[in-house]
Design an enzyme around this catalytic site. Structure first.
Site, short mmCIF file in Angstrom:
data_model
loop_
_atom_site.label_atom_id
_atom_site.label_comp_id
_atom_site.label_asym_id
_atom_site.label_seq_id
_atom_site.Cartn_x
_atom_site.Cartn_y
_atom_site.Cartn_z
N LYS A 98 0.92 -1.20 -0.08
CA LYS A 98 -0.03 -0.03 -0.04
C LYS A 98 0.88 1.24 -0.09
O LYS A 98 2.00 1.41 0.02
CB LYS A 98 -1.04 -0.12 1.17
C1 LIG Z 1 -4.56 -5.34 0.43
C2 LIG Z 1 -6.09 -5.32 0.59
C3 LIG Z 1 -6.76 -5.58 1.66
C4 LIG Z 1 -6.25 -6.45 2.85
O1 LIG Z 1 -5.15 -5.80 3.47
P1 LIG Z 1 -4.56 -6.24 4.67
O2 LIG Z 1 -4.23 -5.31 5.42
O3 LIG Z 1 -3.35 -6.93 3.96
O4 LIG Z 1 -5.25 -7.23 5.36
C5 LIG Z 1 -8.24 -5.43 1.47
N1 LIG Z 1 -8.71 -4.98 0.21
C6 LIG Z 1 -8.06 -4.59 -0.68
C7 LIG Z 1 -9.00 -3.95 -1.83
C8 LIG Z 1 -6.70 -4.68 -0.63
O5 LIG Z 1 -5.82 -4.36 -1.71
#
Ligand SMILES: *Cc1c(COP(=O)(O)O)cnc(C)c1O
Length: 426
Positions: free
Chosen positions: A227
């Site tokens: 992210k």
């Molecule tokens: C990465 C992601 C998640 C999950 O996030 P985590 O922190 O890894 O659990 C959920 N939704 C979307 C759209 C994502 O890209």
């Protein structure tokens, strides 16, 4: 109808790309020199203030307080300030945050959500006993279509009799593109269900000037490694609902309100102090990084302007996207190559790509039992046409232009690339 019909006027007859293929050189897949012989990864993770992160980690280690400590509280306050929302609850991951939020809201019935999202959106609903009901996205923005969501909510209410309020609406700010929050709010309001945003991509996005984080019943961000702001692993639930925030603080701690007399089956979904230290180091300069990512996306768009069958997801004027991903939307007939063929061509150039989000969730084996495989033709078509290319916060504009030029070269030699035998579909 093609995926472009709603979006861009068809190119004028005889229109040519704004930029001819650079140097006239051949794509690497046809024997030319690769654009990135050293390889170009999809993303490069960096914690901008790593010195501060290390100082905080040292402090936590020295104090011996590795969980339930001041750094998590400091991160929650910093994010509350950043997104202008009263309550922020830090958790171990966005997935866990979505699970606990849906559990707290009693979403044990139909949960309407986009299929065009990361699988965790649906997993969270499934884990708390909800039933994912997938809805279509809008072709232009690739975010949830409010009208289709409303129709599927109404359908679900008819079949499941959800007047008990066990349903929910979820929407994803895909790649950081803000959803149509005003319409979704109205849809959730008239259906009488809570609205939870998967905001995993959207820390730093804004809708008509207002930061993402303050919309719906709750929004859930991710700080996992791919992210824009990372903590190693981590999630953040933001809400204006004090009662929901209080429940989430108990829920992330096994459901234990503090006296070991648990109120409900919670999780250990606490964020550790070490992760909070890294997360705090990732916040400084976030608006500037988001602006830079937007400029990179604009530079790419400018370079490929006029190429038939190639566009980027639309971000509404006045909105800000984090551009968590730089995703291209292709019309294979007009562009000359499918997403899969372009991916193969770019791989030969040294460019790492992903197909975010293909397969869409309703096509994944985990959800085959829901019998919705053939119910989302528009999502199927759009998911088939996306290809995500590299983008990261400290990337130079020259790099993004070189990626665009590699795409232009492959487009210019599309017939030969097709003849070289990469299958179009799959
Ligand atoms: C990465 C992601 C998640 C999950 O996030 P985590 O922190 O890894 O659990 C959920 N939704 C979307 C759209 C994502 O890209």
């Amino acid at each position: 109808m093609t995926v472009f019909d709603h979006v861009t006027p068809p190119p004028a007859r005889g229109a040519r790309p704004a930029h001819p293929a650079p140097g006239g050189s051949r794509p690497a897949v046809l024997g030319g020199e690769p654009a990135f012989p050293e390889g170009l990864p999809l993303t490069v993770v960096r914690v901008p203030d790593s010195d501060a992160a290390l100082r905080r980690i040292r402090g936590a280690l020295d104090s011996g307080q590795l969980t339930n400590g001041p750094l998590v509280a400091e991160l929650e306050e910093a994010v509350a300030e950043l997104v202008g929302v009263e309550h922020v609850v830090a958790v171990a991951s966005c997935t866990a945050g979505l699970m606990l939020t849906l559990q707290a809201l009693g979403a044990r019935g139909p949960v309407v959500m986009p299929s065009f999202s990361f699988s965790a959106t649906a997993h969270a609903a499934a884990w708390v006993g909800g039933r994912p009901v997938f809805a279509e996205i809008e072709p232009a923005s690739l975010t949830l279509d409010p009208a289709d969501a409303a129709a599927r909510l109404a359908d679900a209410a008819d079949t499941d009799g959800t007047a008990d309020g066990s349903g929910a609406l979820m929407a994803t700010h895909v790649y950081g593109t803000p959803c149509r929050v005003e319409e979704l709010e109205a849809v959730a309001g008239s259906a009488g269900v809570p609205l939870v945003y998967d905001a995993a991509h959207a820390l730093g996005s804004r809708r008509a000037g207002r930061p993402v984080g303050g919309f719906g019943t709750a929004e859930v961000f991710s700080m996992s490694p791919t992210k824009v702001a990372v903590a190693g692993e981590g999630g953040l639930v933001t809400t204006r609902d004090a009662e929901l925030a209080r429940t989430l603080r108990i829920a992330r701690n096994y459901g234990n309100p503090g006296d070991y007399d648990c109120l409900f089956p919670g999780l250990n979904a606490r964020m550790s102090e070490l992760h909070a230290a890294v997360g705090l180091g990732a916040l400084p300069g976030l608006p500037e990084r988001v602006a830079h990512r937007g400029a990179l996306a604009d530079a790419f768009a400018e370079r490929v302007a006029g190429v038939p069958g190639l566009r980027l997801p639309r971000v509404a004027p006045g909105d800000v996207s984090t551009h968590k991903d730089l995703t291209l939307v292709l019309d294979a007939d007009a562009f000359g190559l499918s997403a899969r063929q372009l991916a193969a061509g770019l791989r030969a150039e040294g460019v790492d790509t992903r197909r975010y989000f293909h397969p869409p969730v309703h096509r994944q084996r985990a959800y085959a039992h829901l019998g919705q495989a053939d119910g989302l033709p528009l999502t199927d078509r759009l998911a088939d046409s996306v290809l995500t290319v590299p983008l990261w916060s400290q990337m130079h504009a020259g790099t993004v232009r070189r990626i665009a030029d590699a795409v232009l070269r492959l487009h210019a030699h599309a017939a030969e690339v097709r003849a070289a035998g990469v299958p179009a579909a799959g």
